[in-house]
Scaffold this motif. Structure first.
Motif, PDB file in Angstrom:
ATOM      1  N   ALA A  69       0.837  -1.208   0.000  1.00 29.01           N
ATOM      2  CA  ALA A  69       0.000   0.000   0.000  1.00 29.01           C
ATOM      3  C   ALA A  69       0.868   1.254   0.000  1.00 29.01           C
ATOM      4  N   VAL A  70       1.963   1.227   0.747  1.00 31.13           N
ATOM      5  CA  VAL A  70       2.877   2.376   0.785  1.00 31.13           C
ATOM      6  C   VAL A  70       3.579   2.522  -0.563  1.00 31.13           C
ATOM      7  N   LYS A  71       4.003   1.410  -1.131  1.00 36.06           N
ATOM      8  CA  LYS A  71       4.648   1.462  -2.454  1.00 36.06           C
ATOM      9  C   LYS A  71       3.721   2.102  -3.474  1.00 36.06           C
ATOM     10  N   LEU A  72       2.445   1.713  -3.454  1.00 42.10           N
ATOM     11  CA  LEU A  72       1.471   2.276  -4.389  1.00 42.10           C
ATOM     12  C   LEU A  72       1.290   3.774  -4.143  1.00 42.10           C
ATOM     13  N   ALA A  73       1.179   4.161  -2.871  1.00 40.75           N
ATOM     14  CA  ALA A  73       1.013   5.584  -2.544  1.00 40.75           C
ATOM     15  C   ALA A  73       2.187   6.399  -3.082  1.00 40.75           C
ATOM     16  N   LEU A  74       3.389   5.885  -2.926  1.00 36.29           N
ATOM     17  CA  LEU A  74       4.573   6.592  -3.424  1.00 36.29           C
ATOM     18  C   LEU A  74       4.578   6.647  -4.953  1.00 36.29           C
ATOM     19  N   GLN A  75       4.141   5.575  -5.585  1.00 34.70           N
ATOM     20  CA  GLN A  75       4.053   5.563  -7.055  1.00 34.70           C
ATOM     21  C   GLN A  75       3.029   6.576  -7.546  1.00 34.70           C
ATOM     22  N   LEU A  76       1.997   6.829  -6.748  1.00 34.92           N
ATOM     23  CA  LEU A  76       0.954   7.782  -7.120  1.00 34.92           C
ATOM     24  C   LEU A  76       1.335   9.226  -6.802  1.00 34.92           C
ATOM     25  N   GLY A  77       2.544   9.423  -6.260  1.00 36.69           N
ATOM     26  CA  GLY A  77       3.038  10.771  -6.037  1.00 36.69           C
ATOM     27  C   GLY A  77       3.022  11.264  -4.605  1.00 36.69           C
ATOM     28  N   MET A  78       2.584  10.442  -3.672  1.00 31.06           N
ATOM     29  CA  MET A  78       2.630  10.867  -2.276  1.00 31.06           C
ATOM     30  C   MET A  78       4.084  10.904  -1.811  1.00 31.06           C
ATOM     31  N   GLU A  79       4.327  11.676  -0.756  1.00 26.85           N
ATOM     32  CA  GLU A  79       5.677  11.869  -0.233  1.00 26.85           C
ATOM     33  C   GLU A  79       5.767  11.267   1.163  1.00 26.85           C
ATOM     34  N   LEU A  80       6.818  10.499   1.427  1.00 26.52           N
ATOM     35  CA  LEU A  80       7.047   9.924   2.741  1.00 26.52           C
ATOM     36  C   LEU A  80       7.814  10.935   3.591  1.00 26.52           C
ATOM     37  N   VAL A  81       7.265  11.289   4.766  1.00 23.44           N
ATOM     38  CA  VAL A  81       7.917  12.264   5.642  1.00 23.44           C
ATOM     39  C   VAL A  81       8.056  11.678   7.044  1.00 23.44           C
ATOM     40  N   ALA A  82       9.118  12.065   7.717  1.00 22.57           N
ATOM     41  CA  ALA A  82       9.371  11.632   9.102  1.00 22.57           C
ATOM     42  C   ALA A  82       8.747  12.643  10.045  1.00 22.57           C
ATOM     43  N   VAL A  83       7.987  12.136  11.007  1.00 28.39           N
ATOM     44  CA  VAL A  83       7.315  12.998  11.983  1.00 28.39           C
ATOM     45  C   VAL A  83       7.746  12.539  13.380  1.00 28.39           C
ATOM     46  N   PRO A  84       8.375  13.452  14.164  1.00 24.58           N
ATOM     47  CA  PRO A  84       8.759  13.079  15.530  1.00 24.58           C
ATOM     48  C   PRO A  84       7.530  12.984  16.422  1.00 24.58           C
ATOM     49  N   LEU A  85       7.520  11.977  17.255  1.00 24.69           N
ATOM     50  CA  LEU A  85       6.373  11.767  18.149  1.00 24.69           C
ATOM     51  C   LEU A  85       6.687  12.357  19.509  1.00 24.69           C
TER      52      LEU A  85
END
Length: 85
Positions: A69-85
């Motif tokens: 699902a993440v691979k597909l999201a990235l292929q569709l142009g979404m950006e993976l970002v790091a968020v500190p908790l």
């Protein structure tokens, strides 16, 4: 010193606004007019989500790269970002 936990989110550009979702925190999202605002709102929601007792086991960026699902999201142009908790 407390340990810093990083949770990865997927930022989506909808044209007139942005949203962020967290693969490791189902139904926890943030929205905003800018990428930064959406990420900040998502981080705030994520902290509240954890504070209300939801457990989270964040995966690394590499582990998320194996998620179809993440691979597909990235292929569709979404950006993976790091968020500190």
């Amino acid at each position: 010193m407390p340990k810093l936990t990083i949770v990865f989110g997927l930022v989506d550009d909808h044209g007139d606004h942005f949203s962020i979702s967290f693969p490791d925190a189902p139904r926890c999202t943030g929205h905003g007019m800018t990428r930064e605002t959406a990420t900040e709102n998502g981080a705030m929601r994520l902290r509240k989500w954890v504070a209300t007792g939801h457990e989270i086991y964040p995966r690394t960026a590499q582990e998320l790269g194996w998620d179809d699902a993440v691979k597909l999201a990235l292929q569709l142009g979404m950006e993976l970002v790091a968020v500190p908790l």
